[in-house]
Design an enzyme around this catalytic site. Structure first.
Site, PDB file in Angstrom:
ATOM      1  N   GLU A 221      -9.883  10.723   2.757  1.00 62.04           N
ATOM      2  CA  GLU A 221      -8.568  11.279   3.074  1.00 62.04           C
ATOM      3  C   GLU A 221      -8.380  12.690   2.500  1.00 62.04           C
ATOM      4  O   GLU A 221      -7.258  13.147   2.325  1.00 62.04           O
ATOM      5  CB  GLU A 221      -7.476  10.356   2.552  1.00 62.04           C
ATOM      6  CG  GLU A 221      -7.495   8.975   3.168  1.00 62.04           C
ATOM      7  CD  GLU A 221      -6.454   8.060   2.558  1.00 62.04           C
ATOM      8  OE1 GLU A 221      -5.264   8.229   2.868  1.00 62.04           O
ATOM      9  OE2 GLU A 221      -6.830   7.191   1.756  1.00 62.04           O
TER      10      GLU A 221
ATOM     11  N   SER B 143      -4.780   5.289   4.864  1.00 63.67           N
ATOM     12  CA  SER B 143      -4.617   6.040   6.117  1.00 63.67           C
ATOM     13  C   SER B 143      -5.312   5.377   7.302  1.00 63.67           C
ATOM     14  O   SER B 143      -5.726   6.046   8.247  1.00 63.67           O
ATOM     15  CB  SER B 143      -5.118   7.485   5.965  1.00 63.67           C
ATOM     16  OG  SER B 143      -4.273   8.222   5.132  1.00 63.67           O
TER      17      SER B 143
ATOM     18  N   TYR C 140      -1.794  11.379  11.959  1.00 65.80           N
ATOM     19  CA  TYR C 140      -1.853  12.783  11.555  1.00 65.80           C
ATOM     20  C   TYR C 140      -1.978  13.787  12.694  1.00 65.80           C
ATOM     21  O   TYR C 140      -1.779  14.976  12.471  1.00 65.80           O
ATOM     22  CB  TYR C 140      -2.999  12.977  10.554  1.00 65.80           C
ATOM     23  CG  TYR C 140      -2.807  12.121   9.333  1.00 65.80           C
ATOM     24  CD1 TYR C 140      -1.724  12.323   8.487  1.00 65.80           C
ATOM     25  CD2 TYR C 140      -3.678  11.072   9.039  1.00 65.80           C
ATOM     26  CE1 TYR C 140      -1.519  11.519   7.381  1.00 65.80           C
ATOM     27  CE2 TYR C 140      -3.475  10.269   7.926  1.00 65.80           C
ATOM     28  CZ  TYR C 140      -2.406  10.496   7.102  1.00 65.80           C
ATOM     29  OH  TYR C 140      -2.195   9.695   6.010  1.00 65.80           O
TER      30      TYR C 140
ATOM     31  N   ARG D   4       5.680   3.562  -0.191  1.00 65.70           N
ATOM     32  CA  ARG D   4       6.036   3.225   1.190  1.00 65.70           C
ATOM     33  C   ARG D   4       5.335   1.931   1.556  1.00 65.70           C
ATOM     34  O   ARG D   4       4.117   1.805   1.359  1.00 65.70           O
ATOM     35  CB  ARG D   4       5.602   4.347   2.142  1.00 65.70           C
ATOM     36  CG  ARG D   4       6.299   4.305   3.503  1.00 65.70           C
ATOM     37  CD  ARG D   4       5.659   5.242   4.505  1.00 65.70           C
ATOM     38  NE  ARG D   4       4.406   4.683   4.984  1.00 65.70           N
ATOM     39  CZ  ARG D   4       3.228   5.298   4.860  1.00 65.70           C
ATOM     40  NH1 ARG D   4       3.127   6.470   4.273  1.00 65.70           N
ATOM     41  NH2 ARG D   4       2.135   4.713   5.322  1.00 65.70           N
TER      42      ARG D   4
ATOM     43  N   ASP E 271       4.256  -0.739   4.449  1.00 60.46           N
ATOM     44  CA  ASP E 271       4.015  -0.859   5.889  1.00 60.46           C
ATOM     45  C   ASP E 271       4.015  -2.328   6.290  1.00 60.46           C
ATOM     46  O   ASP E 271       3.468  -3.181   5.579  1.00 60.46           O
ATOM     47  CB  ASP E 271       2.677  -0.223   6.265  1.00 60.46           C
ATOM     48  CG  ASP E 271       2.643   1.271   5.982  1.00 60.46           C
ATOM     49  OD1 ASP E 271       3.726   1.893   5.957  1.00 60.46           O
ATOM     50  OD2 ASP E 271       1.549   1.816   5.774  1.00 60.46           O
TER      51      ASP E 271
ATOM     52  N   GLU F 253       0.530  -3.226   3.616  1.00 59.28           N
ATOM     53  CA  GLU F 253       0.135  -2.647   2.338  1.00 59.28           C
ATOM     54  C   GLU F 253       1.293  -1.865   1.751  1.00 59.28           C
ATOM     55  O   GLU F 253       2.253  -1.526   2.451  1.00 59.28           O
ATOM     56  CB  GLU F 253      -1.075  -1.725   2.492  1.00 59.28           C
ATOM     57  CG  GLU F 253      -0.841  -0.522   3.376  1.00 59.28           C
ATOM     58  CD  GLU F 253      -2.071   0.364   3.495  1.00 59.28           C
ATOM     59  OE1 GLU F 253      -2.896   0.380   2.558  1.00 59.28           O
ATOM     60  OE2 GLU F 253      -2.197   1.045   4.522  1.00 59.28           O
TER      61      GLU F 253
ATOM     62  N   ASN G 205       1.795   1.733  -0.070  1.00 61.25           N
ATOM     63  CA  ASN G 205       1.172   3.026  -0.316  1.00 61.25           C
ATOM     64  C   ASN G 205       1.792   3.643  -1.566  1.00 61.25           C
ATOM     65  O   ASN G 205       2.971   3.996  -1.570  1.00 61.25           O
ATOM     66  CB  ASN G 205       1.395   3.955   0.876  1.00 61.25           C
ATOM     67  CG  ASN G 205       0.784   3.427   2.146  1.00 61.25           C
ATOM     68  OD1 ASN G 205      -0.372   3.659   2.421  1.00 61.25           O
ATOM     69  ND2 ASN G 205       1.574   2.699   2.920  1.00 61.25           N
TER      70      ASN G 205
ATOM     71  N   GLY H  85       1.966   9.788   2.214  1.00 66.46           N
ATOM     72  CA  GLY H  85       1.667  11.106   2.747  1.00 66.46           C
ATOM     73  C   GLY H  85       2.877  12.024   2.711  1.00 66.46           C
ATOM     74  O   GLY H  85       4.022  11.591   2.887  1.00 66.46           O
TER      75      GLY H  85
END
Length: 314
Positions: free
Chosen positions: A16, A145, A215, A254, A256, A275, A277, A281
Site C-alpha cells: 500500500e 486496501s 483509489y 473505520r 467495514d 475489518e 482499519n 485512508g
C-alpha cells in the site's frame, strides 16, 4: 502545550505504499493549513536511517500516514514508543490485532459482534478443493486496501490459479461471501460518525470494493448517510464503536461491513464485520474524511484533531 512540529511518516514498504504517499501528501498540506510546522519522511527499508531522520527532526508528534505491514501492524508503533515520541492512531496491541484478520475475528466473536463463517486454510490445500461452499472469499491475513482479495463464485475455475499465484504467506483467510451492500462507519474517539453505502463501478476490478474501486478516480460512488433500514443504520454505528473499543483503539478508525438486505426491504438485514482499519485512508477518494466533512469537520480540522489526540504508550 500544543504540538507544533509534526513529522508525517509516509510511503513505507508495504503493498500500500502508493496509497500511503497519497494520504501523507494530503495530510502534510492540511497540517500546514492548520498552522503546524509539518515535514514529511518517506520511511524506507533502513531502520537506522529512519531513526536518524526522526531524531534530527525532533517532532512533538509523528503523524502516522503509513498503511499496511510495518506501518499499520504495530511495528512502527513499537519503534515510536521506544523513542518516546507521541504518534497518531492506535498503539502496538490494537494495531497488531486489527491487522491480523483472524485475531481480530476472534476478538469480535468474543464480544458477540457479527463475523462471517470461515477461518484460516493452508494455501496448498486450495489447489485441491474448495474449503467452503461457493461462493466464498479468499483474503490475505495481514494486508489492507483489499490487496489480494479474491471471490470464488459458482462456476468459477480459478481457485487453483489463485493458490498458485499466492504471495501472502502459507495461509489465507476464507470466509463465506455475504451478498448485498458494502457499508462503512468512521469512528473518531468515542463518536461513530455516520454510515456510508459504497457502490463500486462494475466496469472496474472484480465488481466489489477492491483496490482499484477504492483509489481510482470514479472507482466507486458513496451515498451518505446510507439509505438503509433505520435499525440497521443504528446497529452499524453501535457495532463500529464496539469493535473500536474491543480492539483497544484510539484516535480515528473505520469499520467495514457487508450488509445482506437481499431477502427483505422492510426488515433490517444481516450486518457482518469485514475489518477495522486502524489507519484509515486519507486520500482524495477516502471515506473517513468524507464522513468527517458530512459531520461538519473539514480535512485540516480532522488532521489537527488526530495530532492533538496523539499519545506515546511507552
Amino acid at each position: 502545550m500544543r504540538a507544533r512540529r509534526v513529522v508525517v511518516l509516509m510511503g513505507g514498504l508495504s503493498a500500500e505504499r502508493a496509497v500511503s504517499l497519497s494520504s501523507g501528501g494530503q495530510v502534510l498540506g492540511a497540517l500546514r493549513e492548520a498552522g503546524f510546522e509539518a515535514t514529511a519522511i518517506d520511511a524506507g527499508p533502513d531502520l537506522a536511517v529512519l531513526l536518524e531522520q526522526l531524531r534530527a527532526a525532533r517532532p512533538d508528534v509523528v503523524f502516522n500516514a503509513l498503511h499496511g505491514r510495518f506501518g499499520e501492524d504495530g511495528a512502527i508503533q513499537g519503534v515510536l514508543d521506544w523513542m518516546g515520541i507521541p504518534y497518531t492512531h492506535c498503539g502496538v496491541r490494537a494495531s497488531a490485532v486489527a491487522m491480523d484478520k483472524q485475531a481480530a475475528r476472534a476478538v469480535f466473536a468474543s464480544q458477540g459482534l457479527p463475523v462471517a463463517r470461515g477461518g484460516l486454510v493452508d494455501v496448498s490445500s486450495l489447489a485441491e478443493r474448495d474449503p467452503l461452499a461457493l461462493p466464498y472469499v479468499i483474503k490475505p491475513v495481514n494486508e489492507g486496501s483489499s490487496v489480494g482479495v479474491e471471490i470464488i463464485r459458482e462456476g468459477s475455475n480459478h481457485r487453483a490459479a489463485v493458490a498458485a499465484a499466492w504471495r501472502f504467506g502459507p495461509q489465507a483467510l476464507v470466509e463465506e461471501f455475504i451478498p448485498g451492500r458494502e457499508l462503512t462507519v468512521g469512528v473518531m474517539g468515542e463518536r461513530a460518525l455516520t454510515v456510508t453505502d459504497i457502490t463500486p463501478d462494475p466496469r472496474l476490478g472484480q465488481g466489489f470494493y477492491d483496490y482499484e474501486a477504492k483509489y481510482a478516480d470514479g472507482g466507486s460512488s458513496h451515498a451518505l448517510p446510507a439509505q438503509i433500514h433505520r435499525a440497521a443504520f443504528e446497529q452499524a454505528l453501535e457495532i463500529a464503536l464496539s469493535a473500536h473499543r474491543a480492539l483497544g483503539c484510539r484516535g480515528a478508525t473505520r469499520t467495514d461491513f457487508r450488509y445482506d438486505d437481499t431477502r427483505s426491504e422492510s426488515e433490517p438485514g444481516r450486518l457482518v464485520i469485514l475489518e477495522v482499519n486502524t489507519q484509515p485512508g486519507l486520500t482524495p477518494t477516502s471515506l473517513l474524511p468524507e464522513q468527517a466533512a458530512f459531520c461538519g469537520i473539514n480535512f485540516p480540522s480532522l488532521c489537527a484533531w488526530m495530532v492533538e489526540n496523539a499519545a506515546c504508550r511507552a
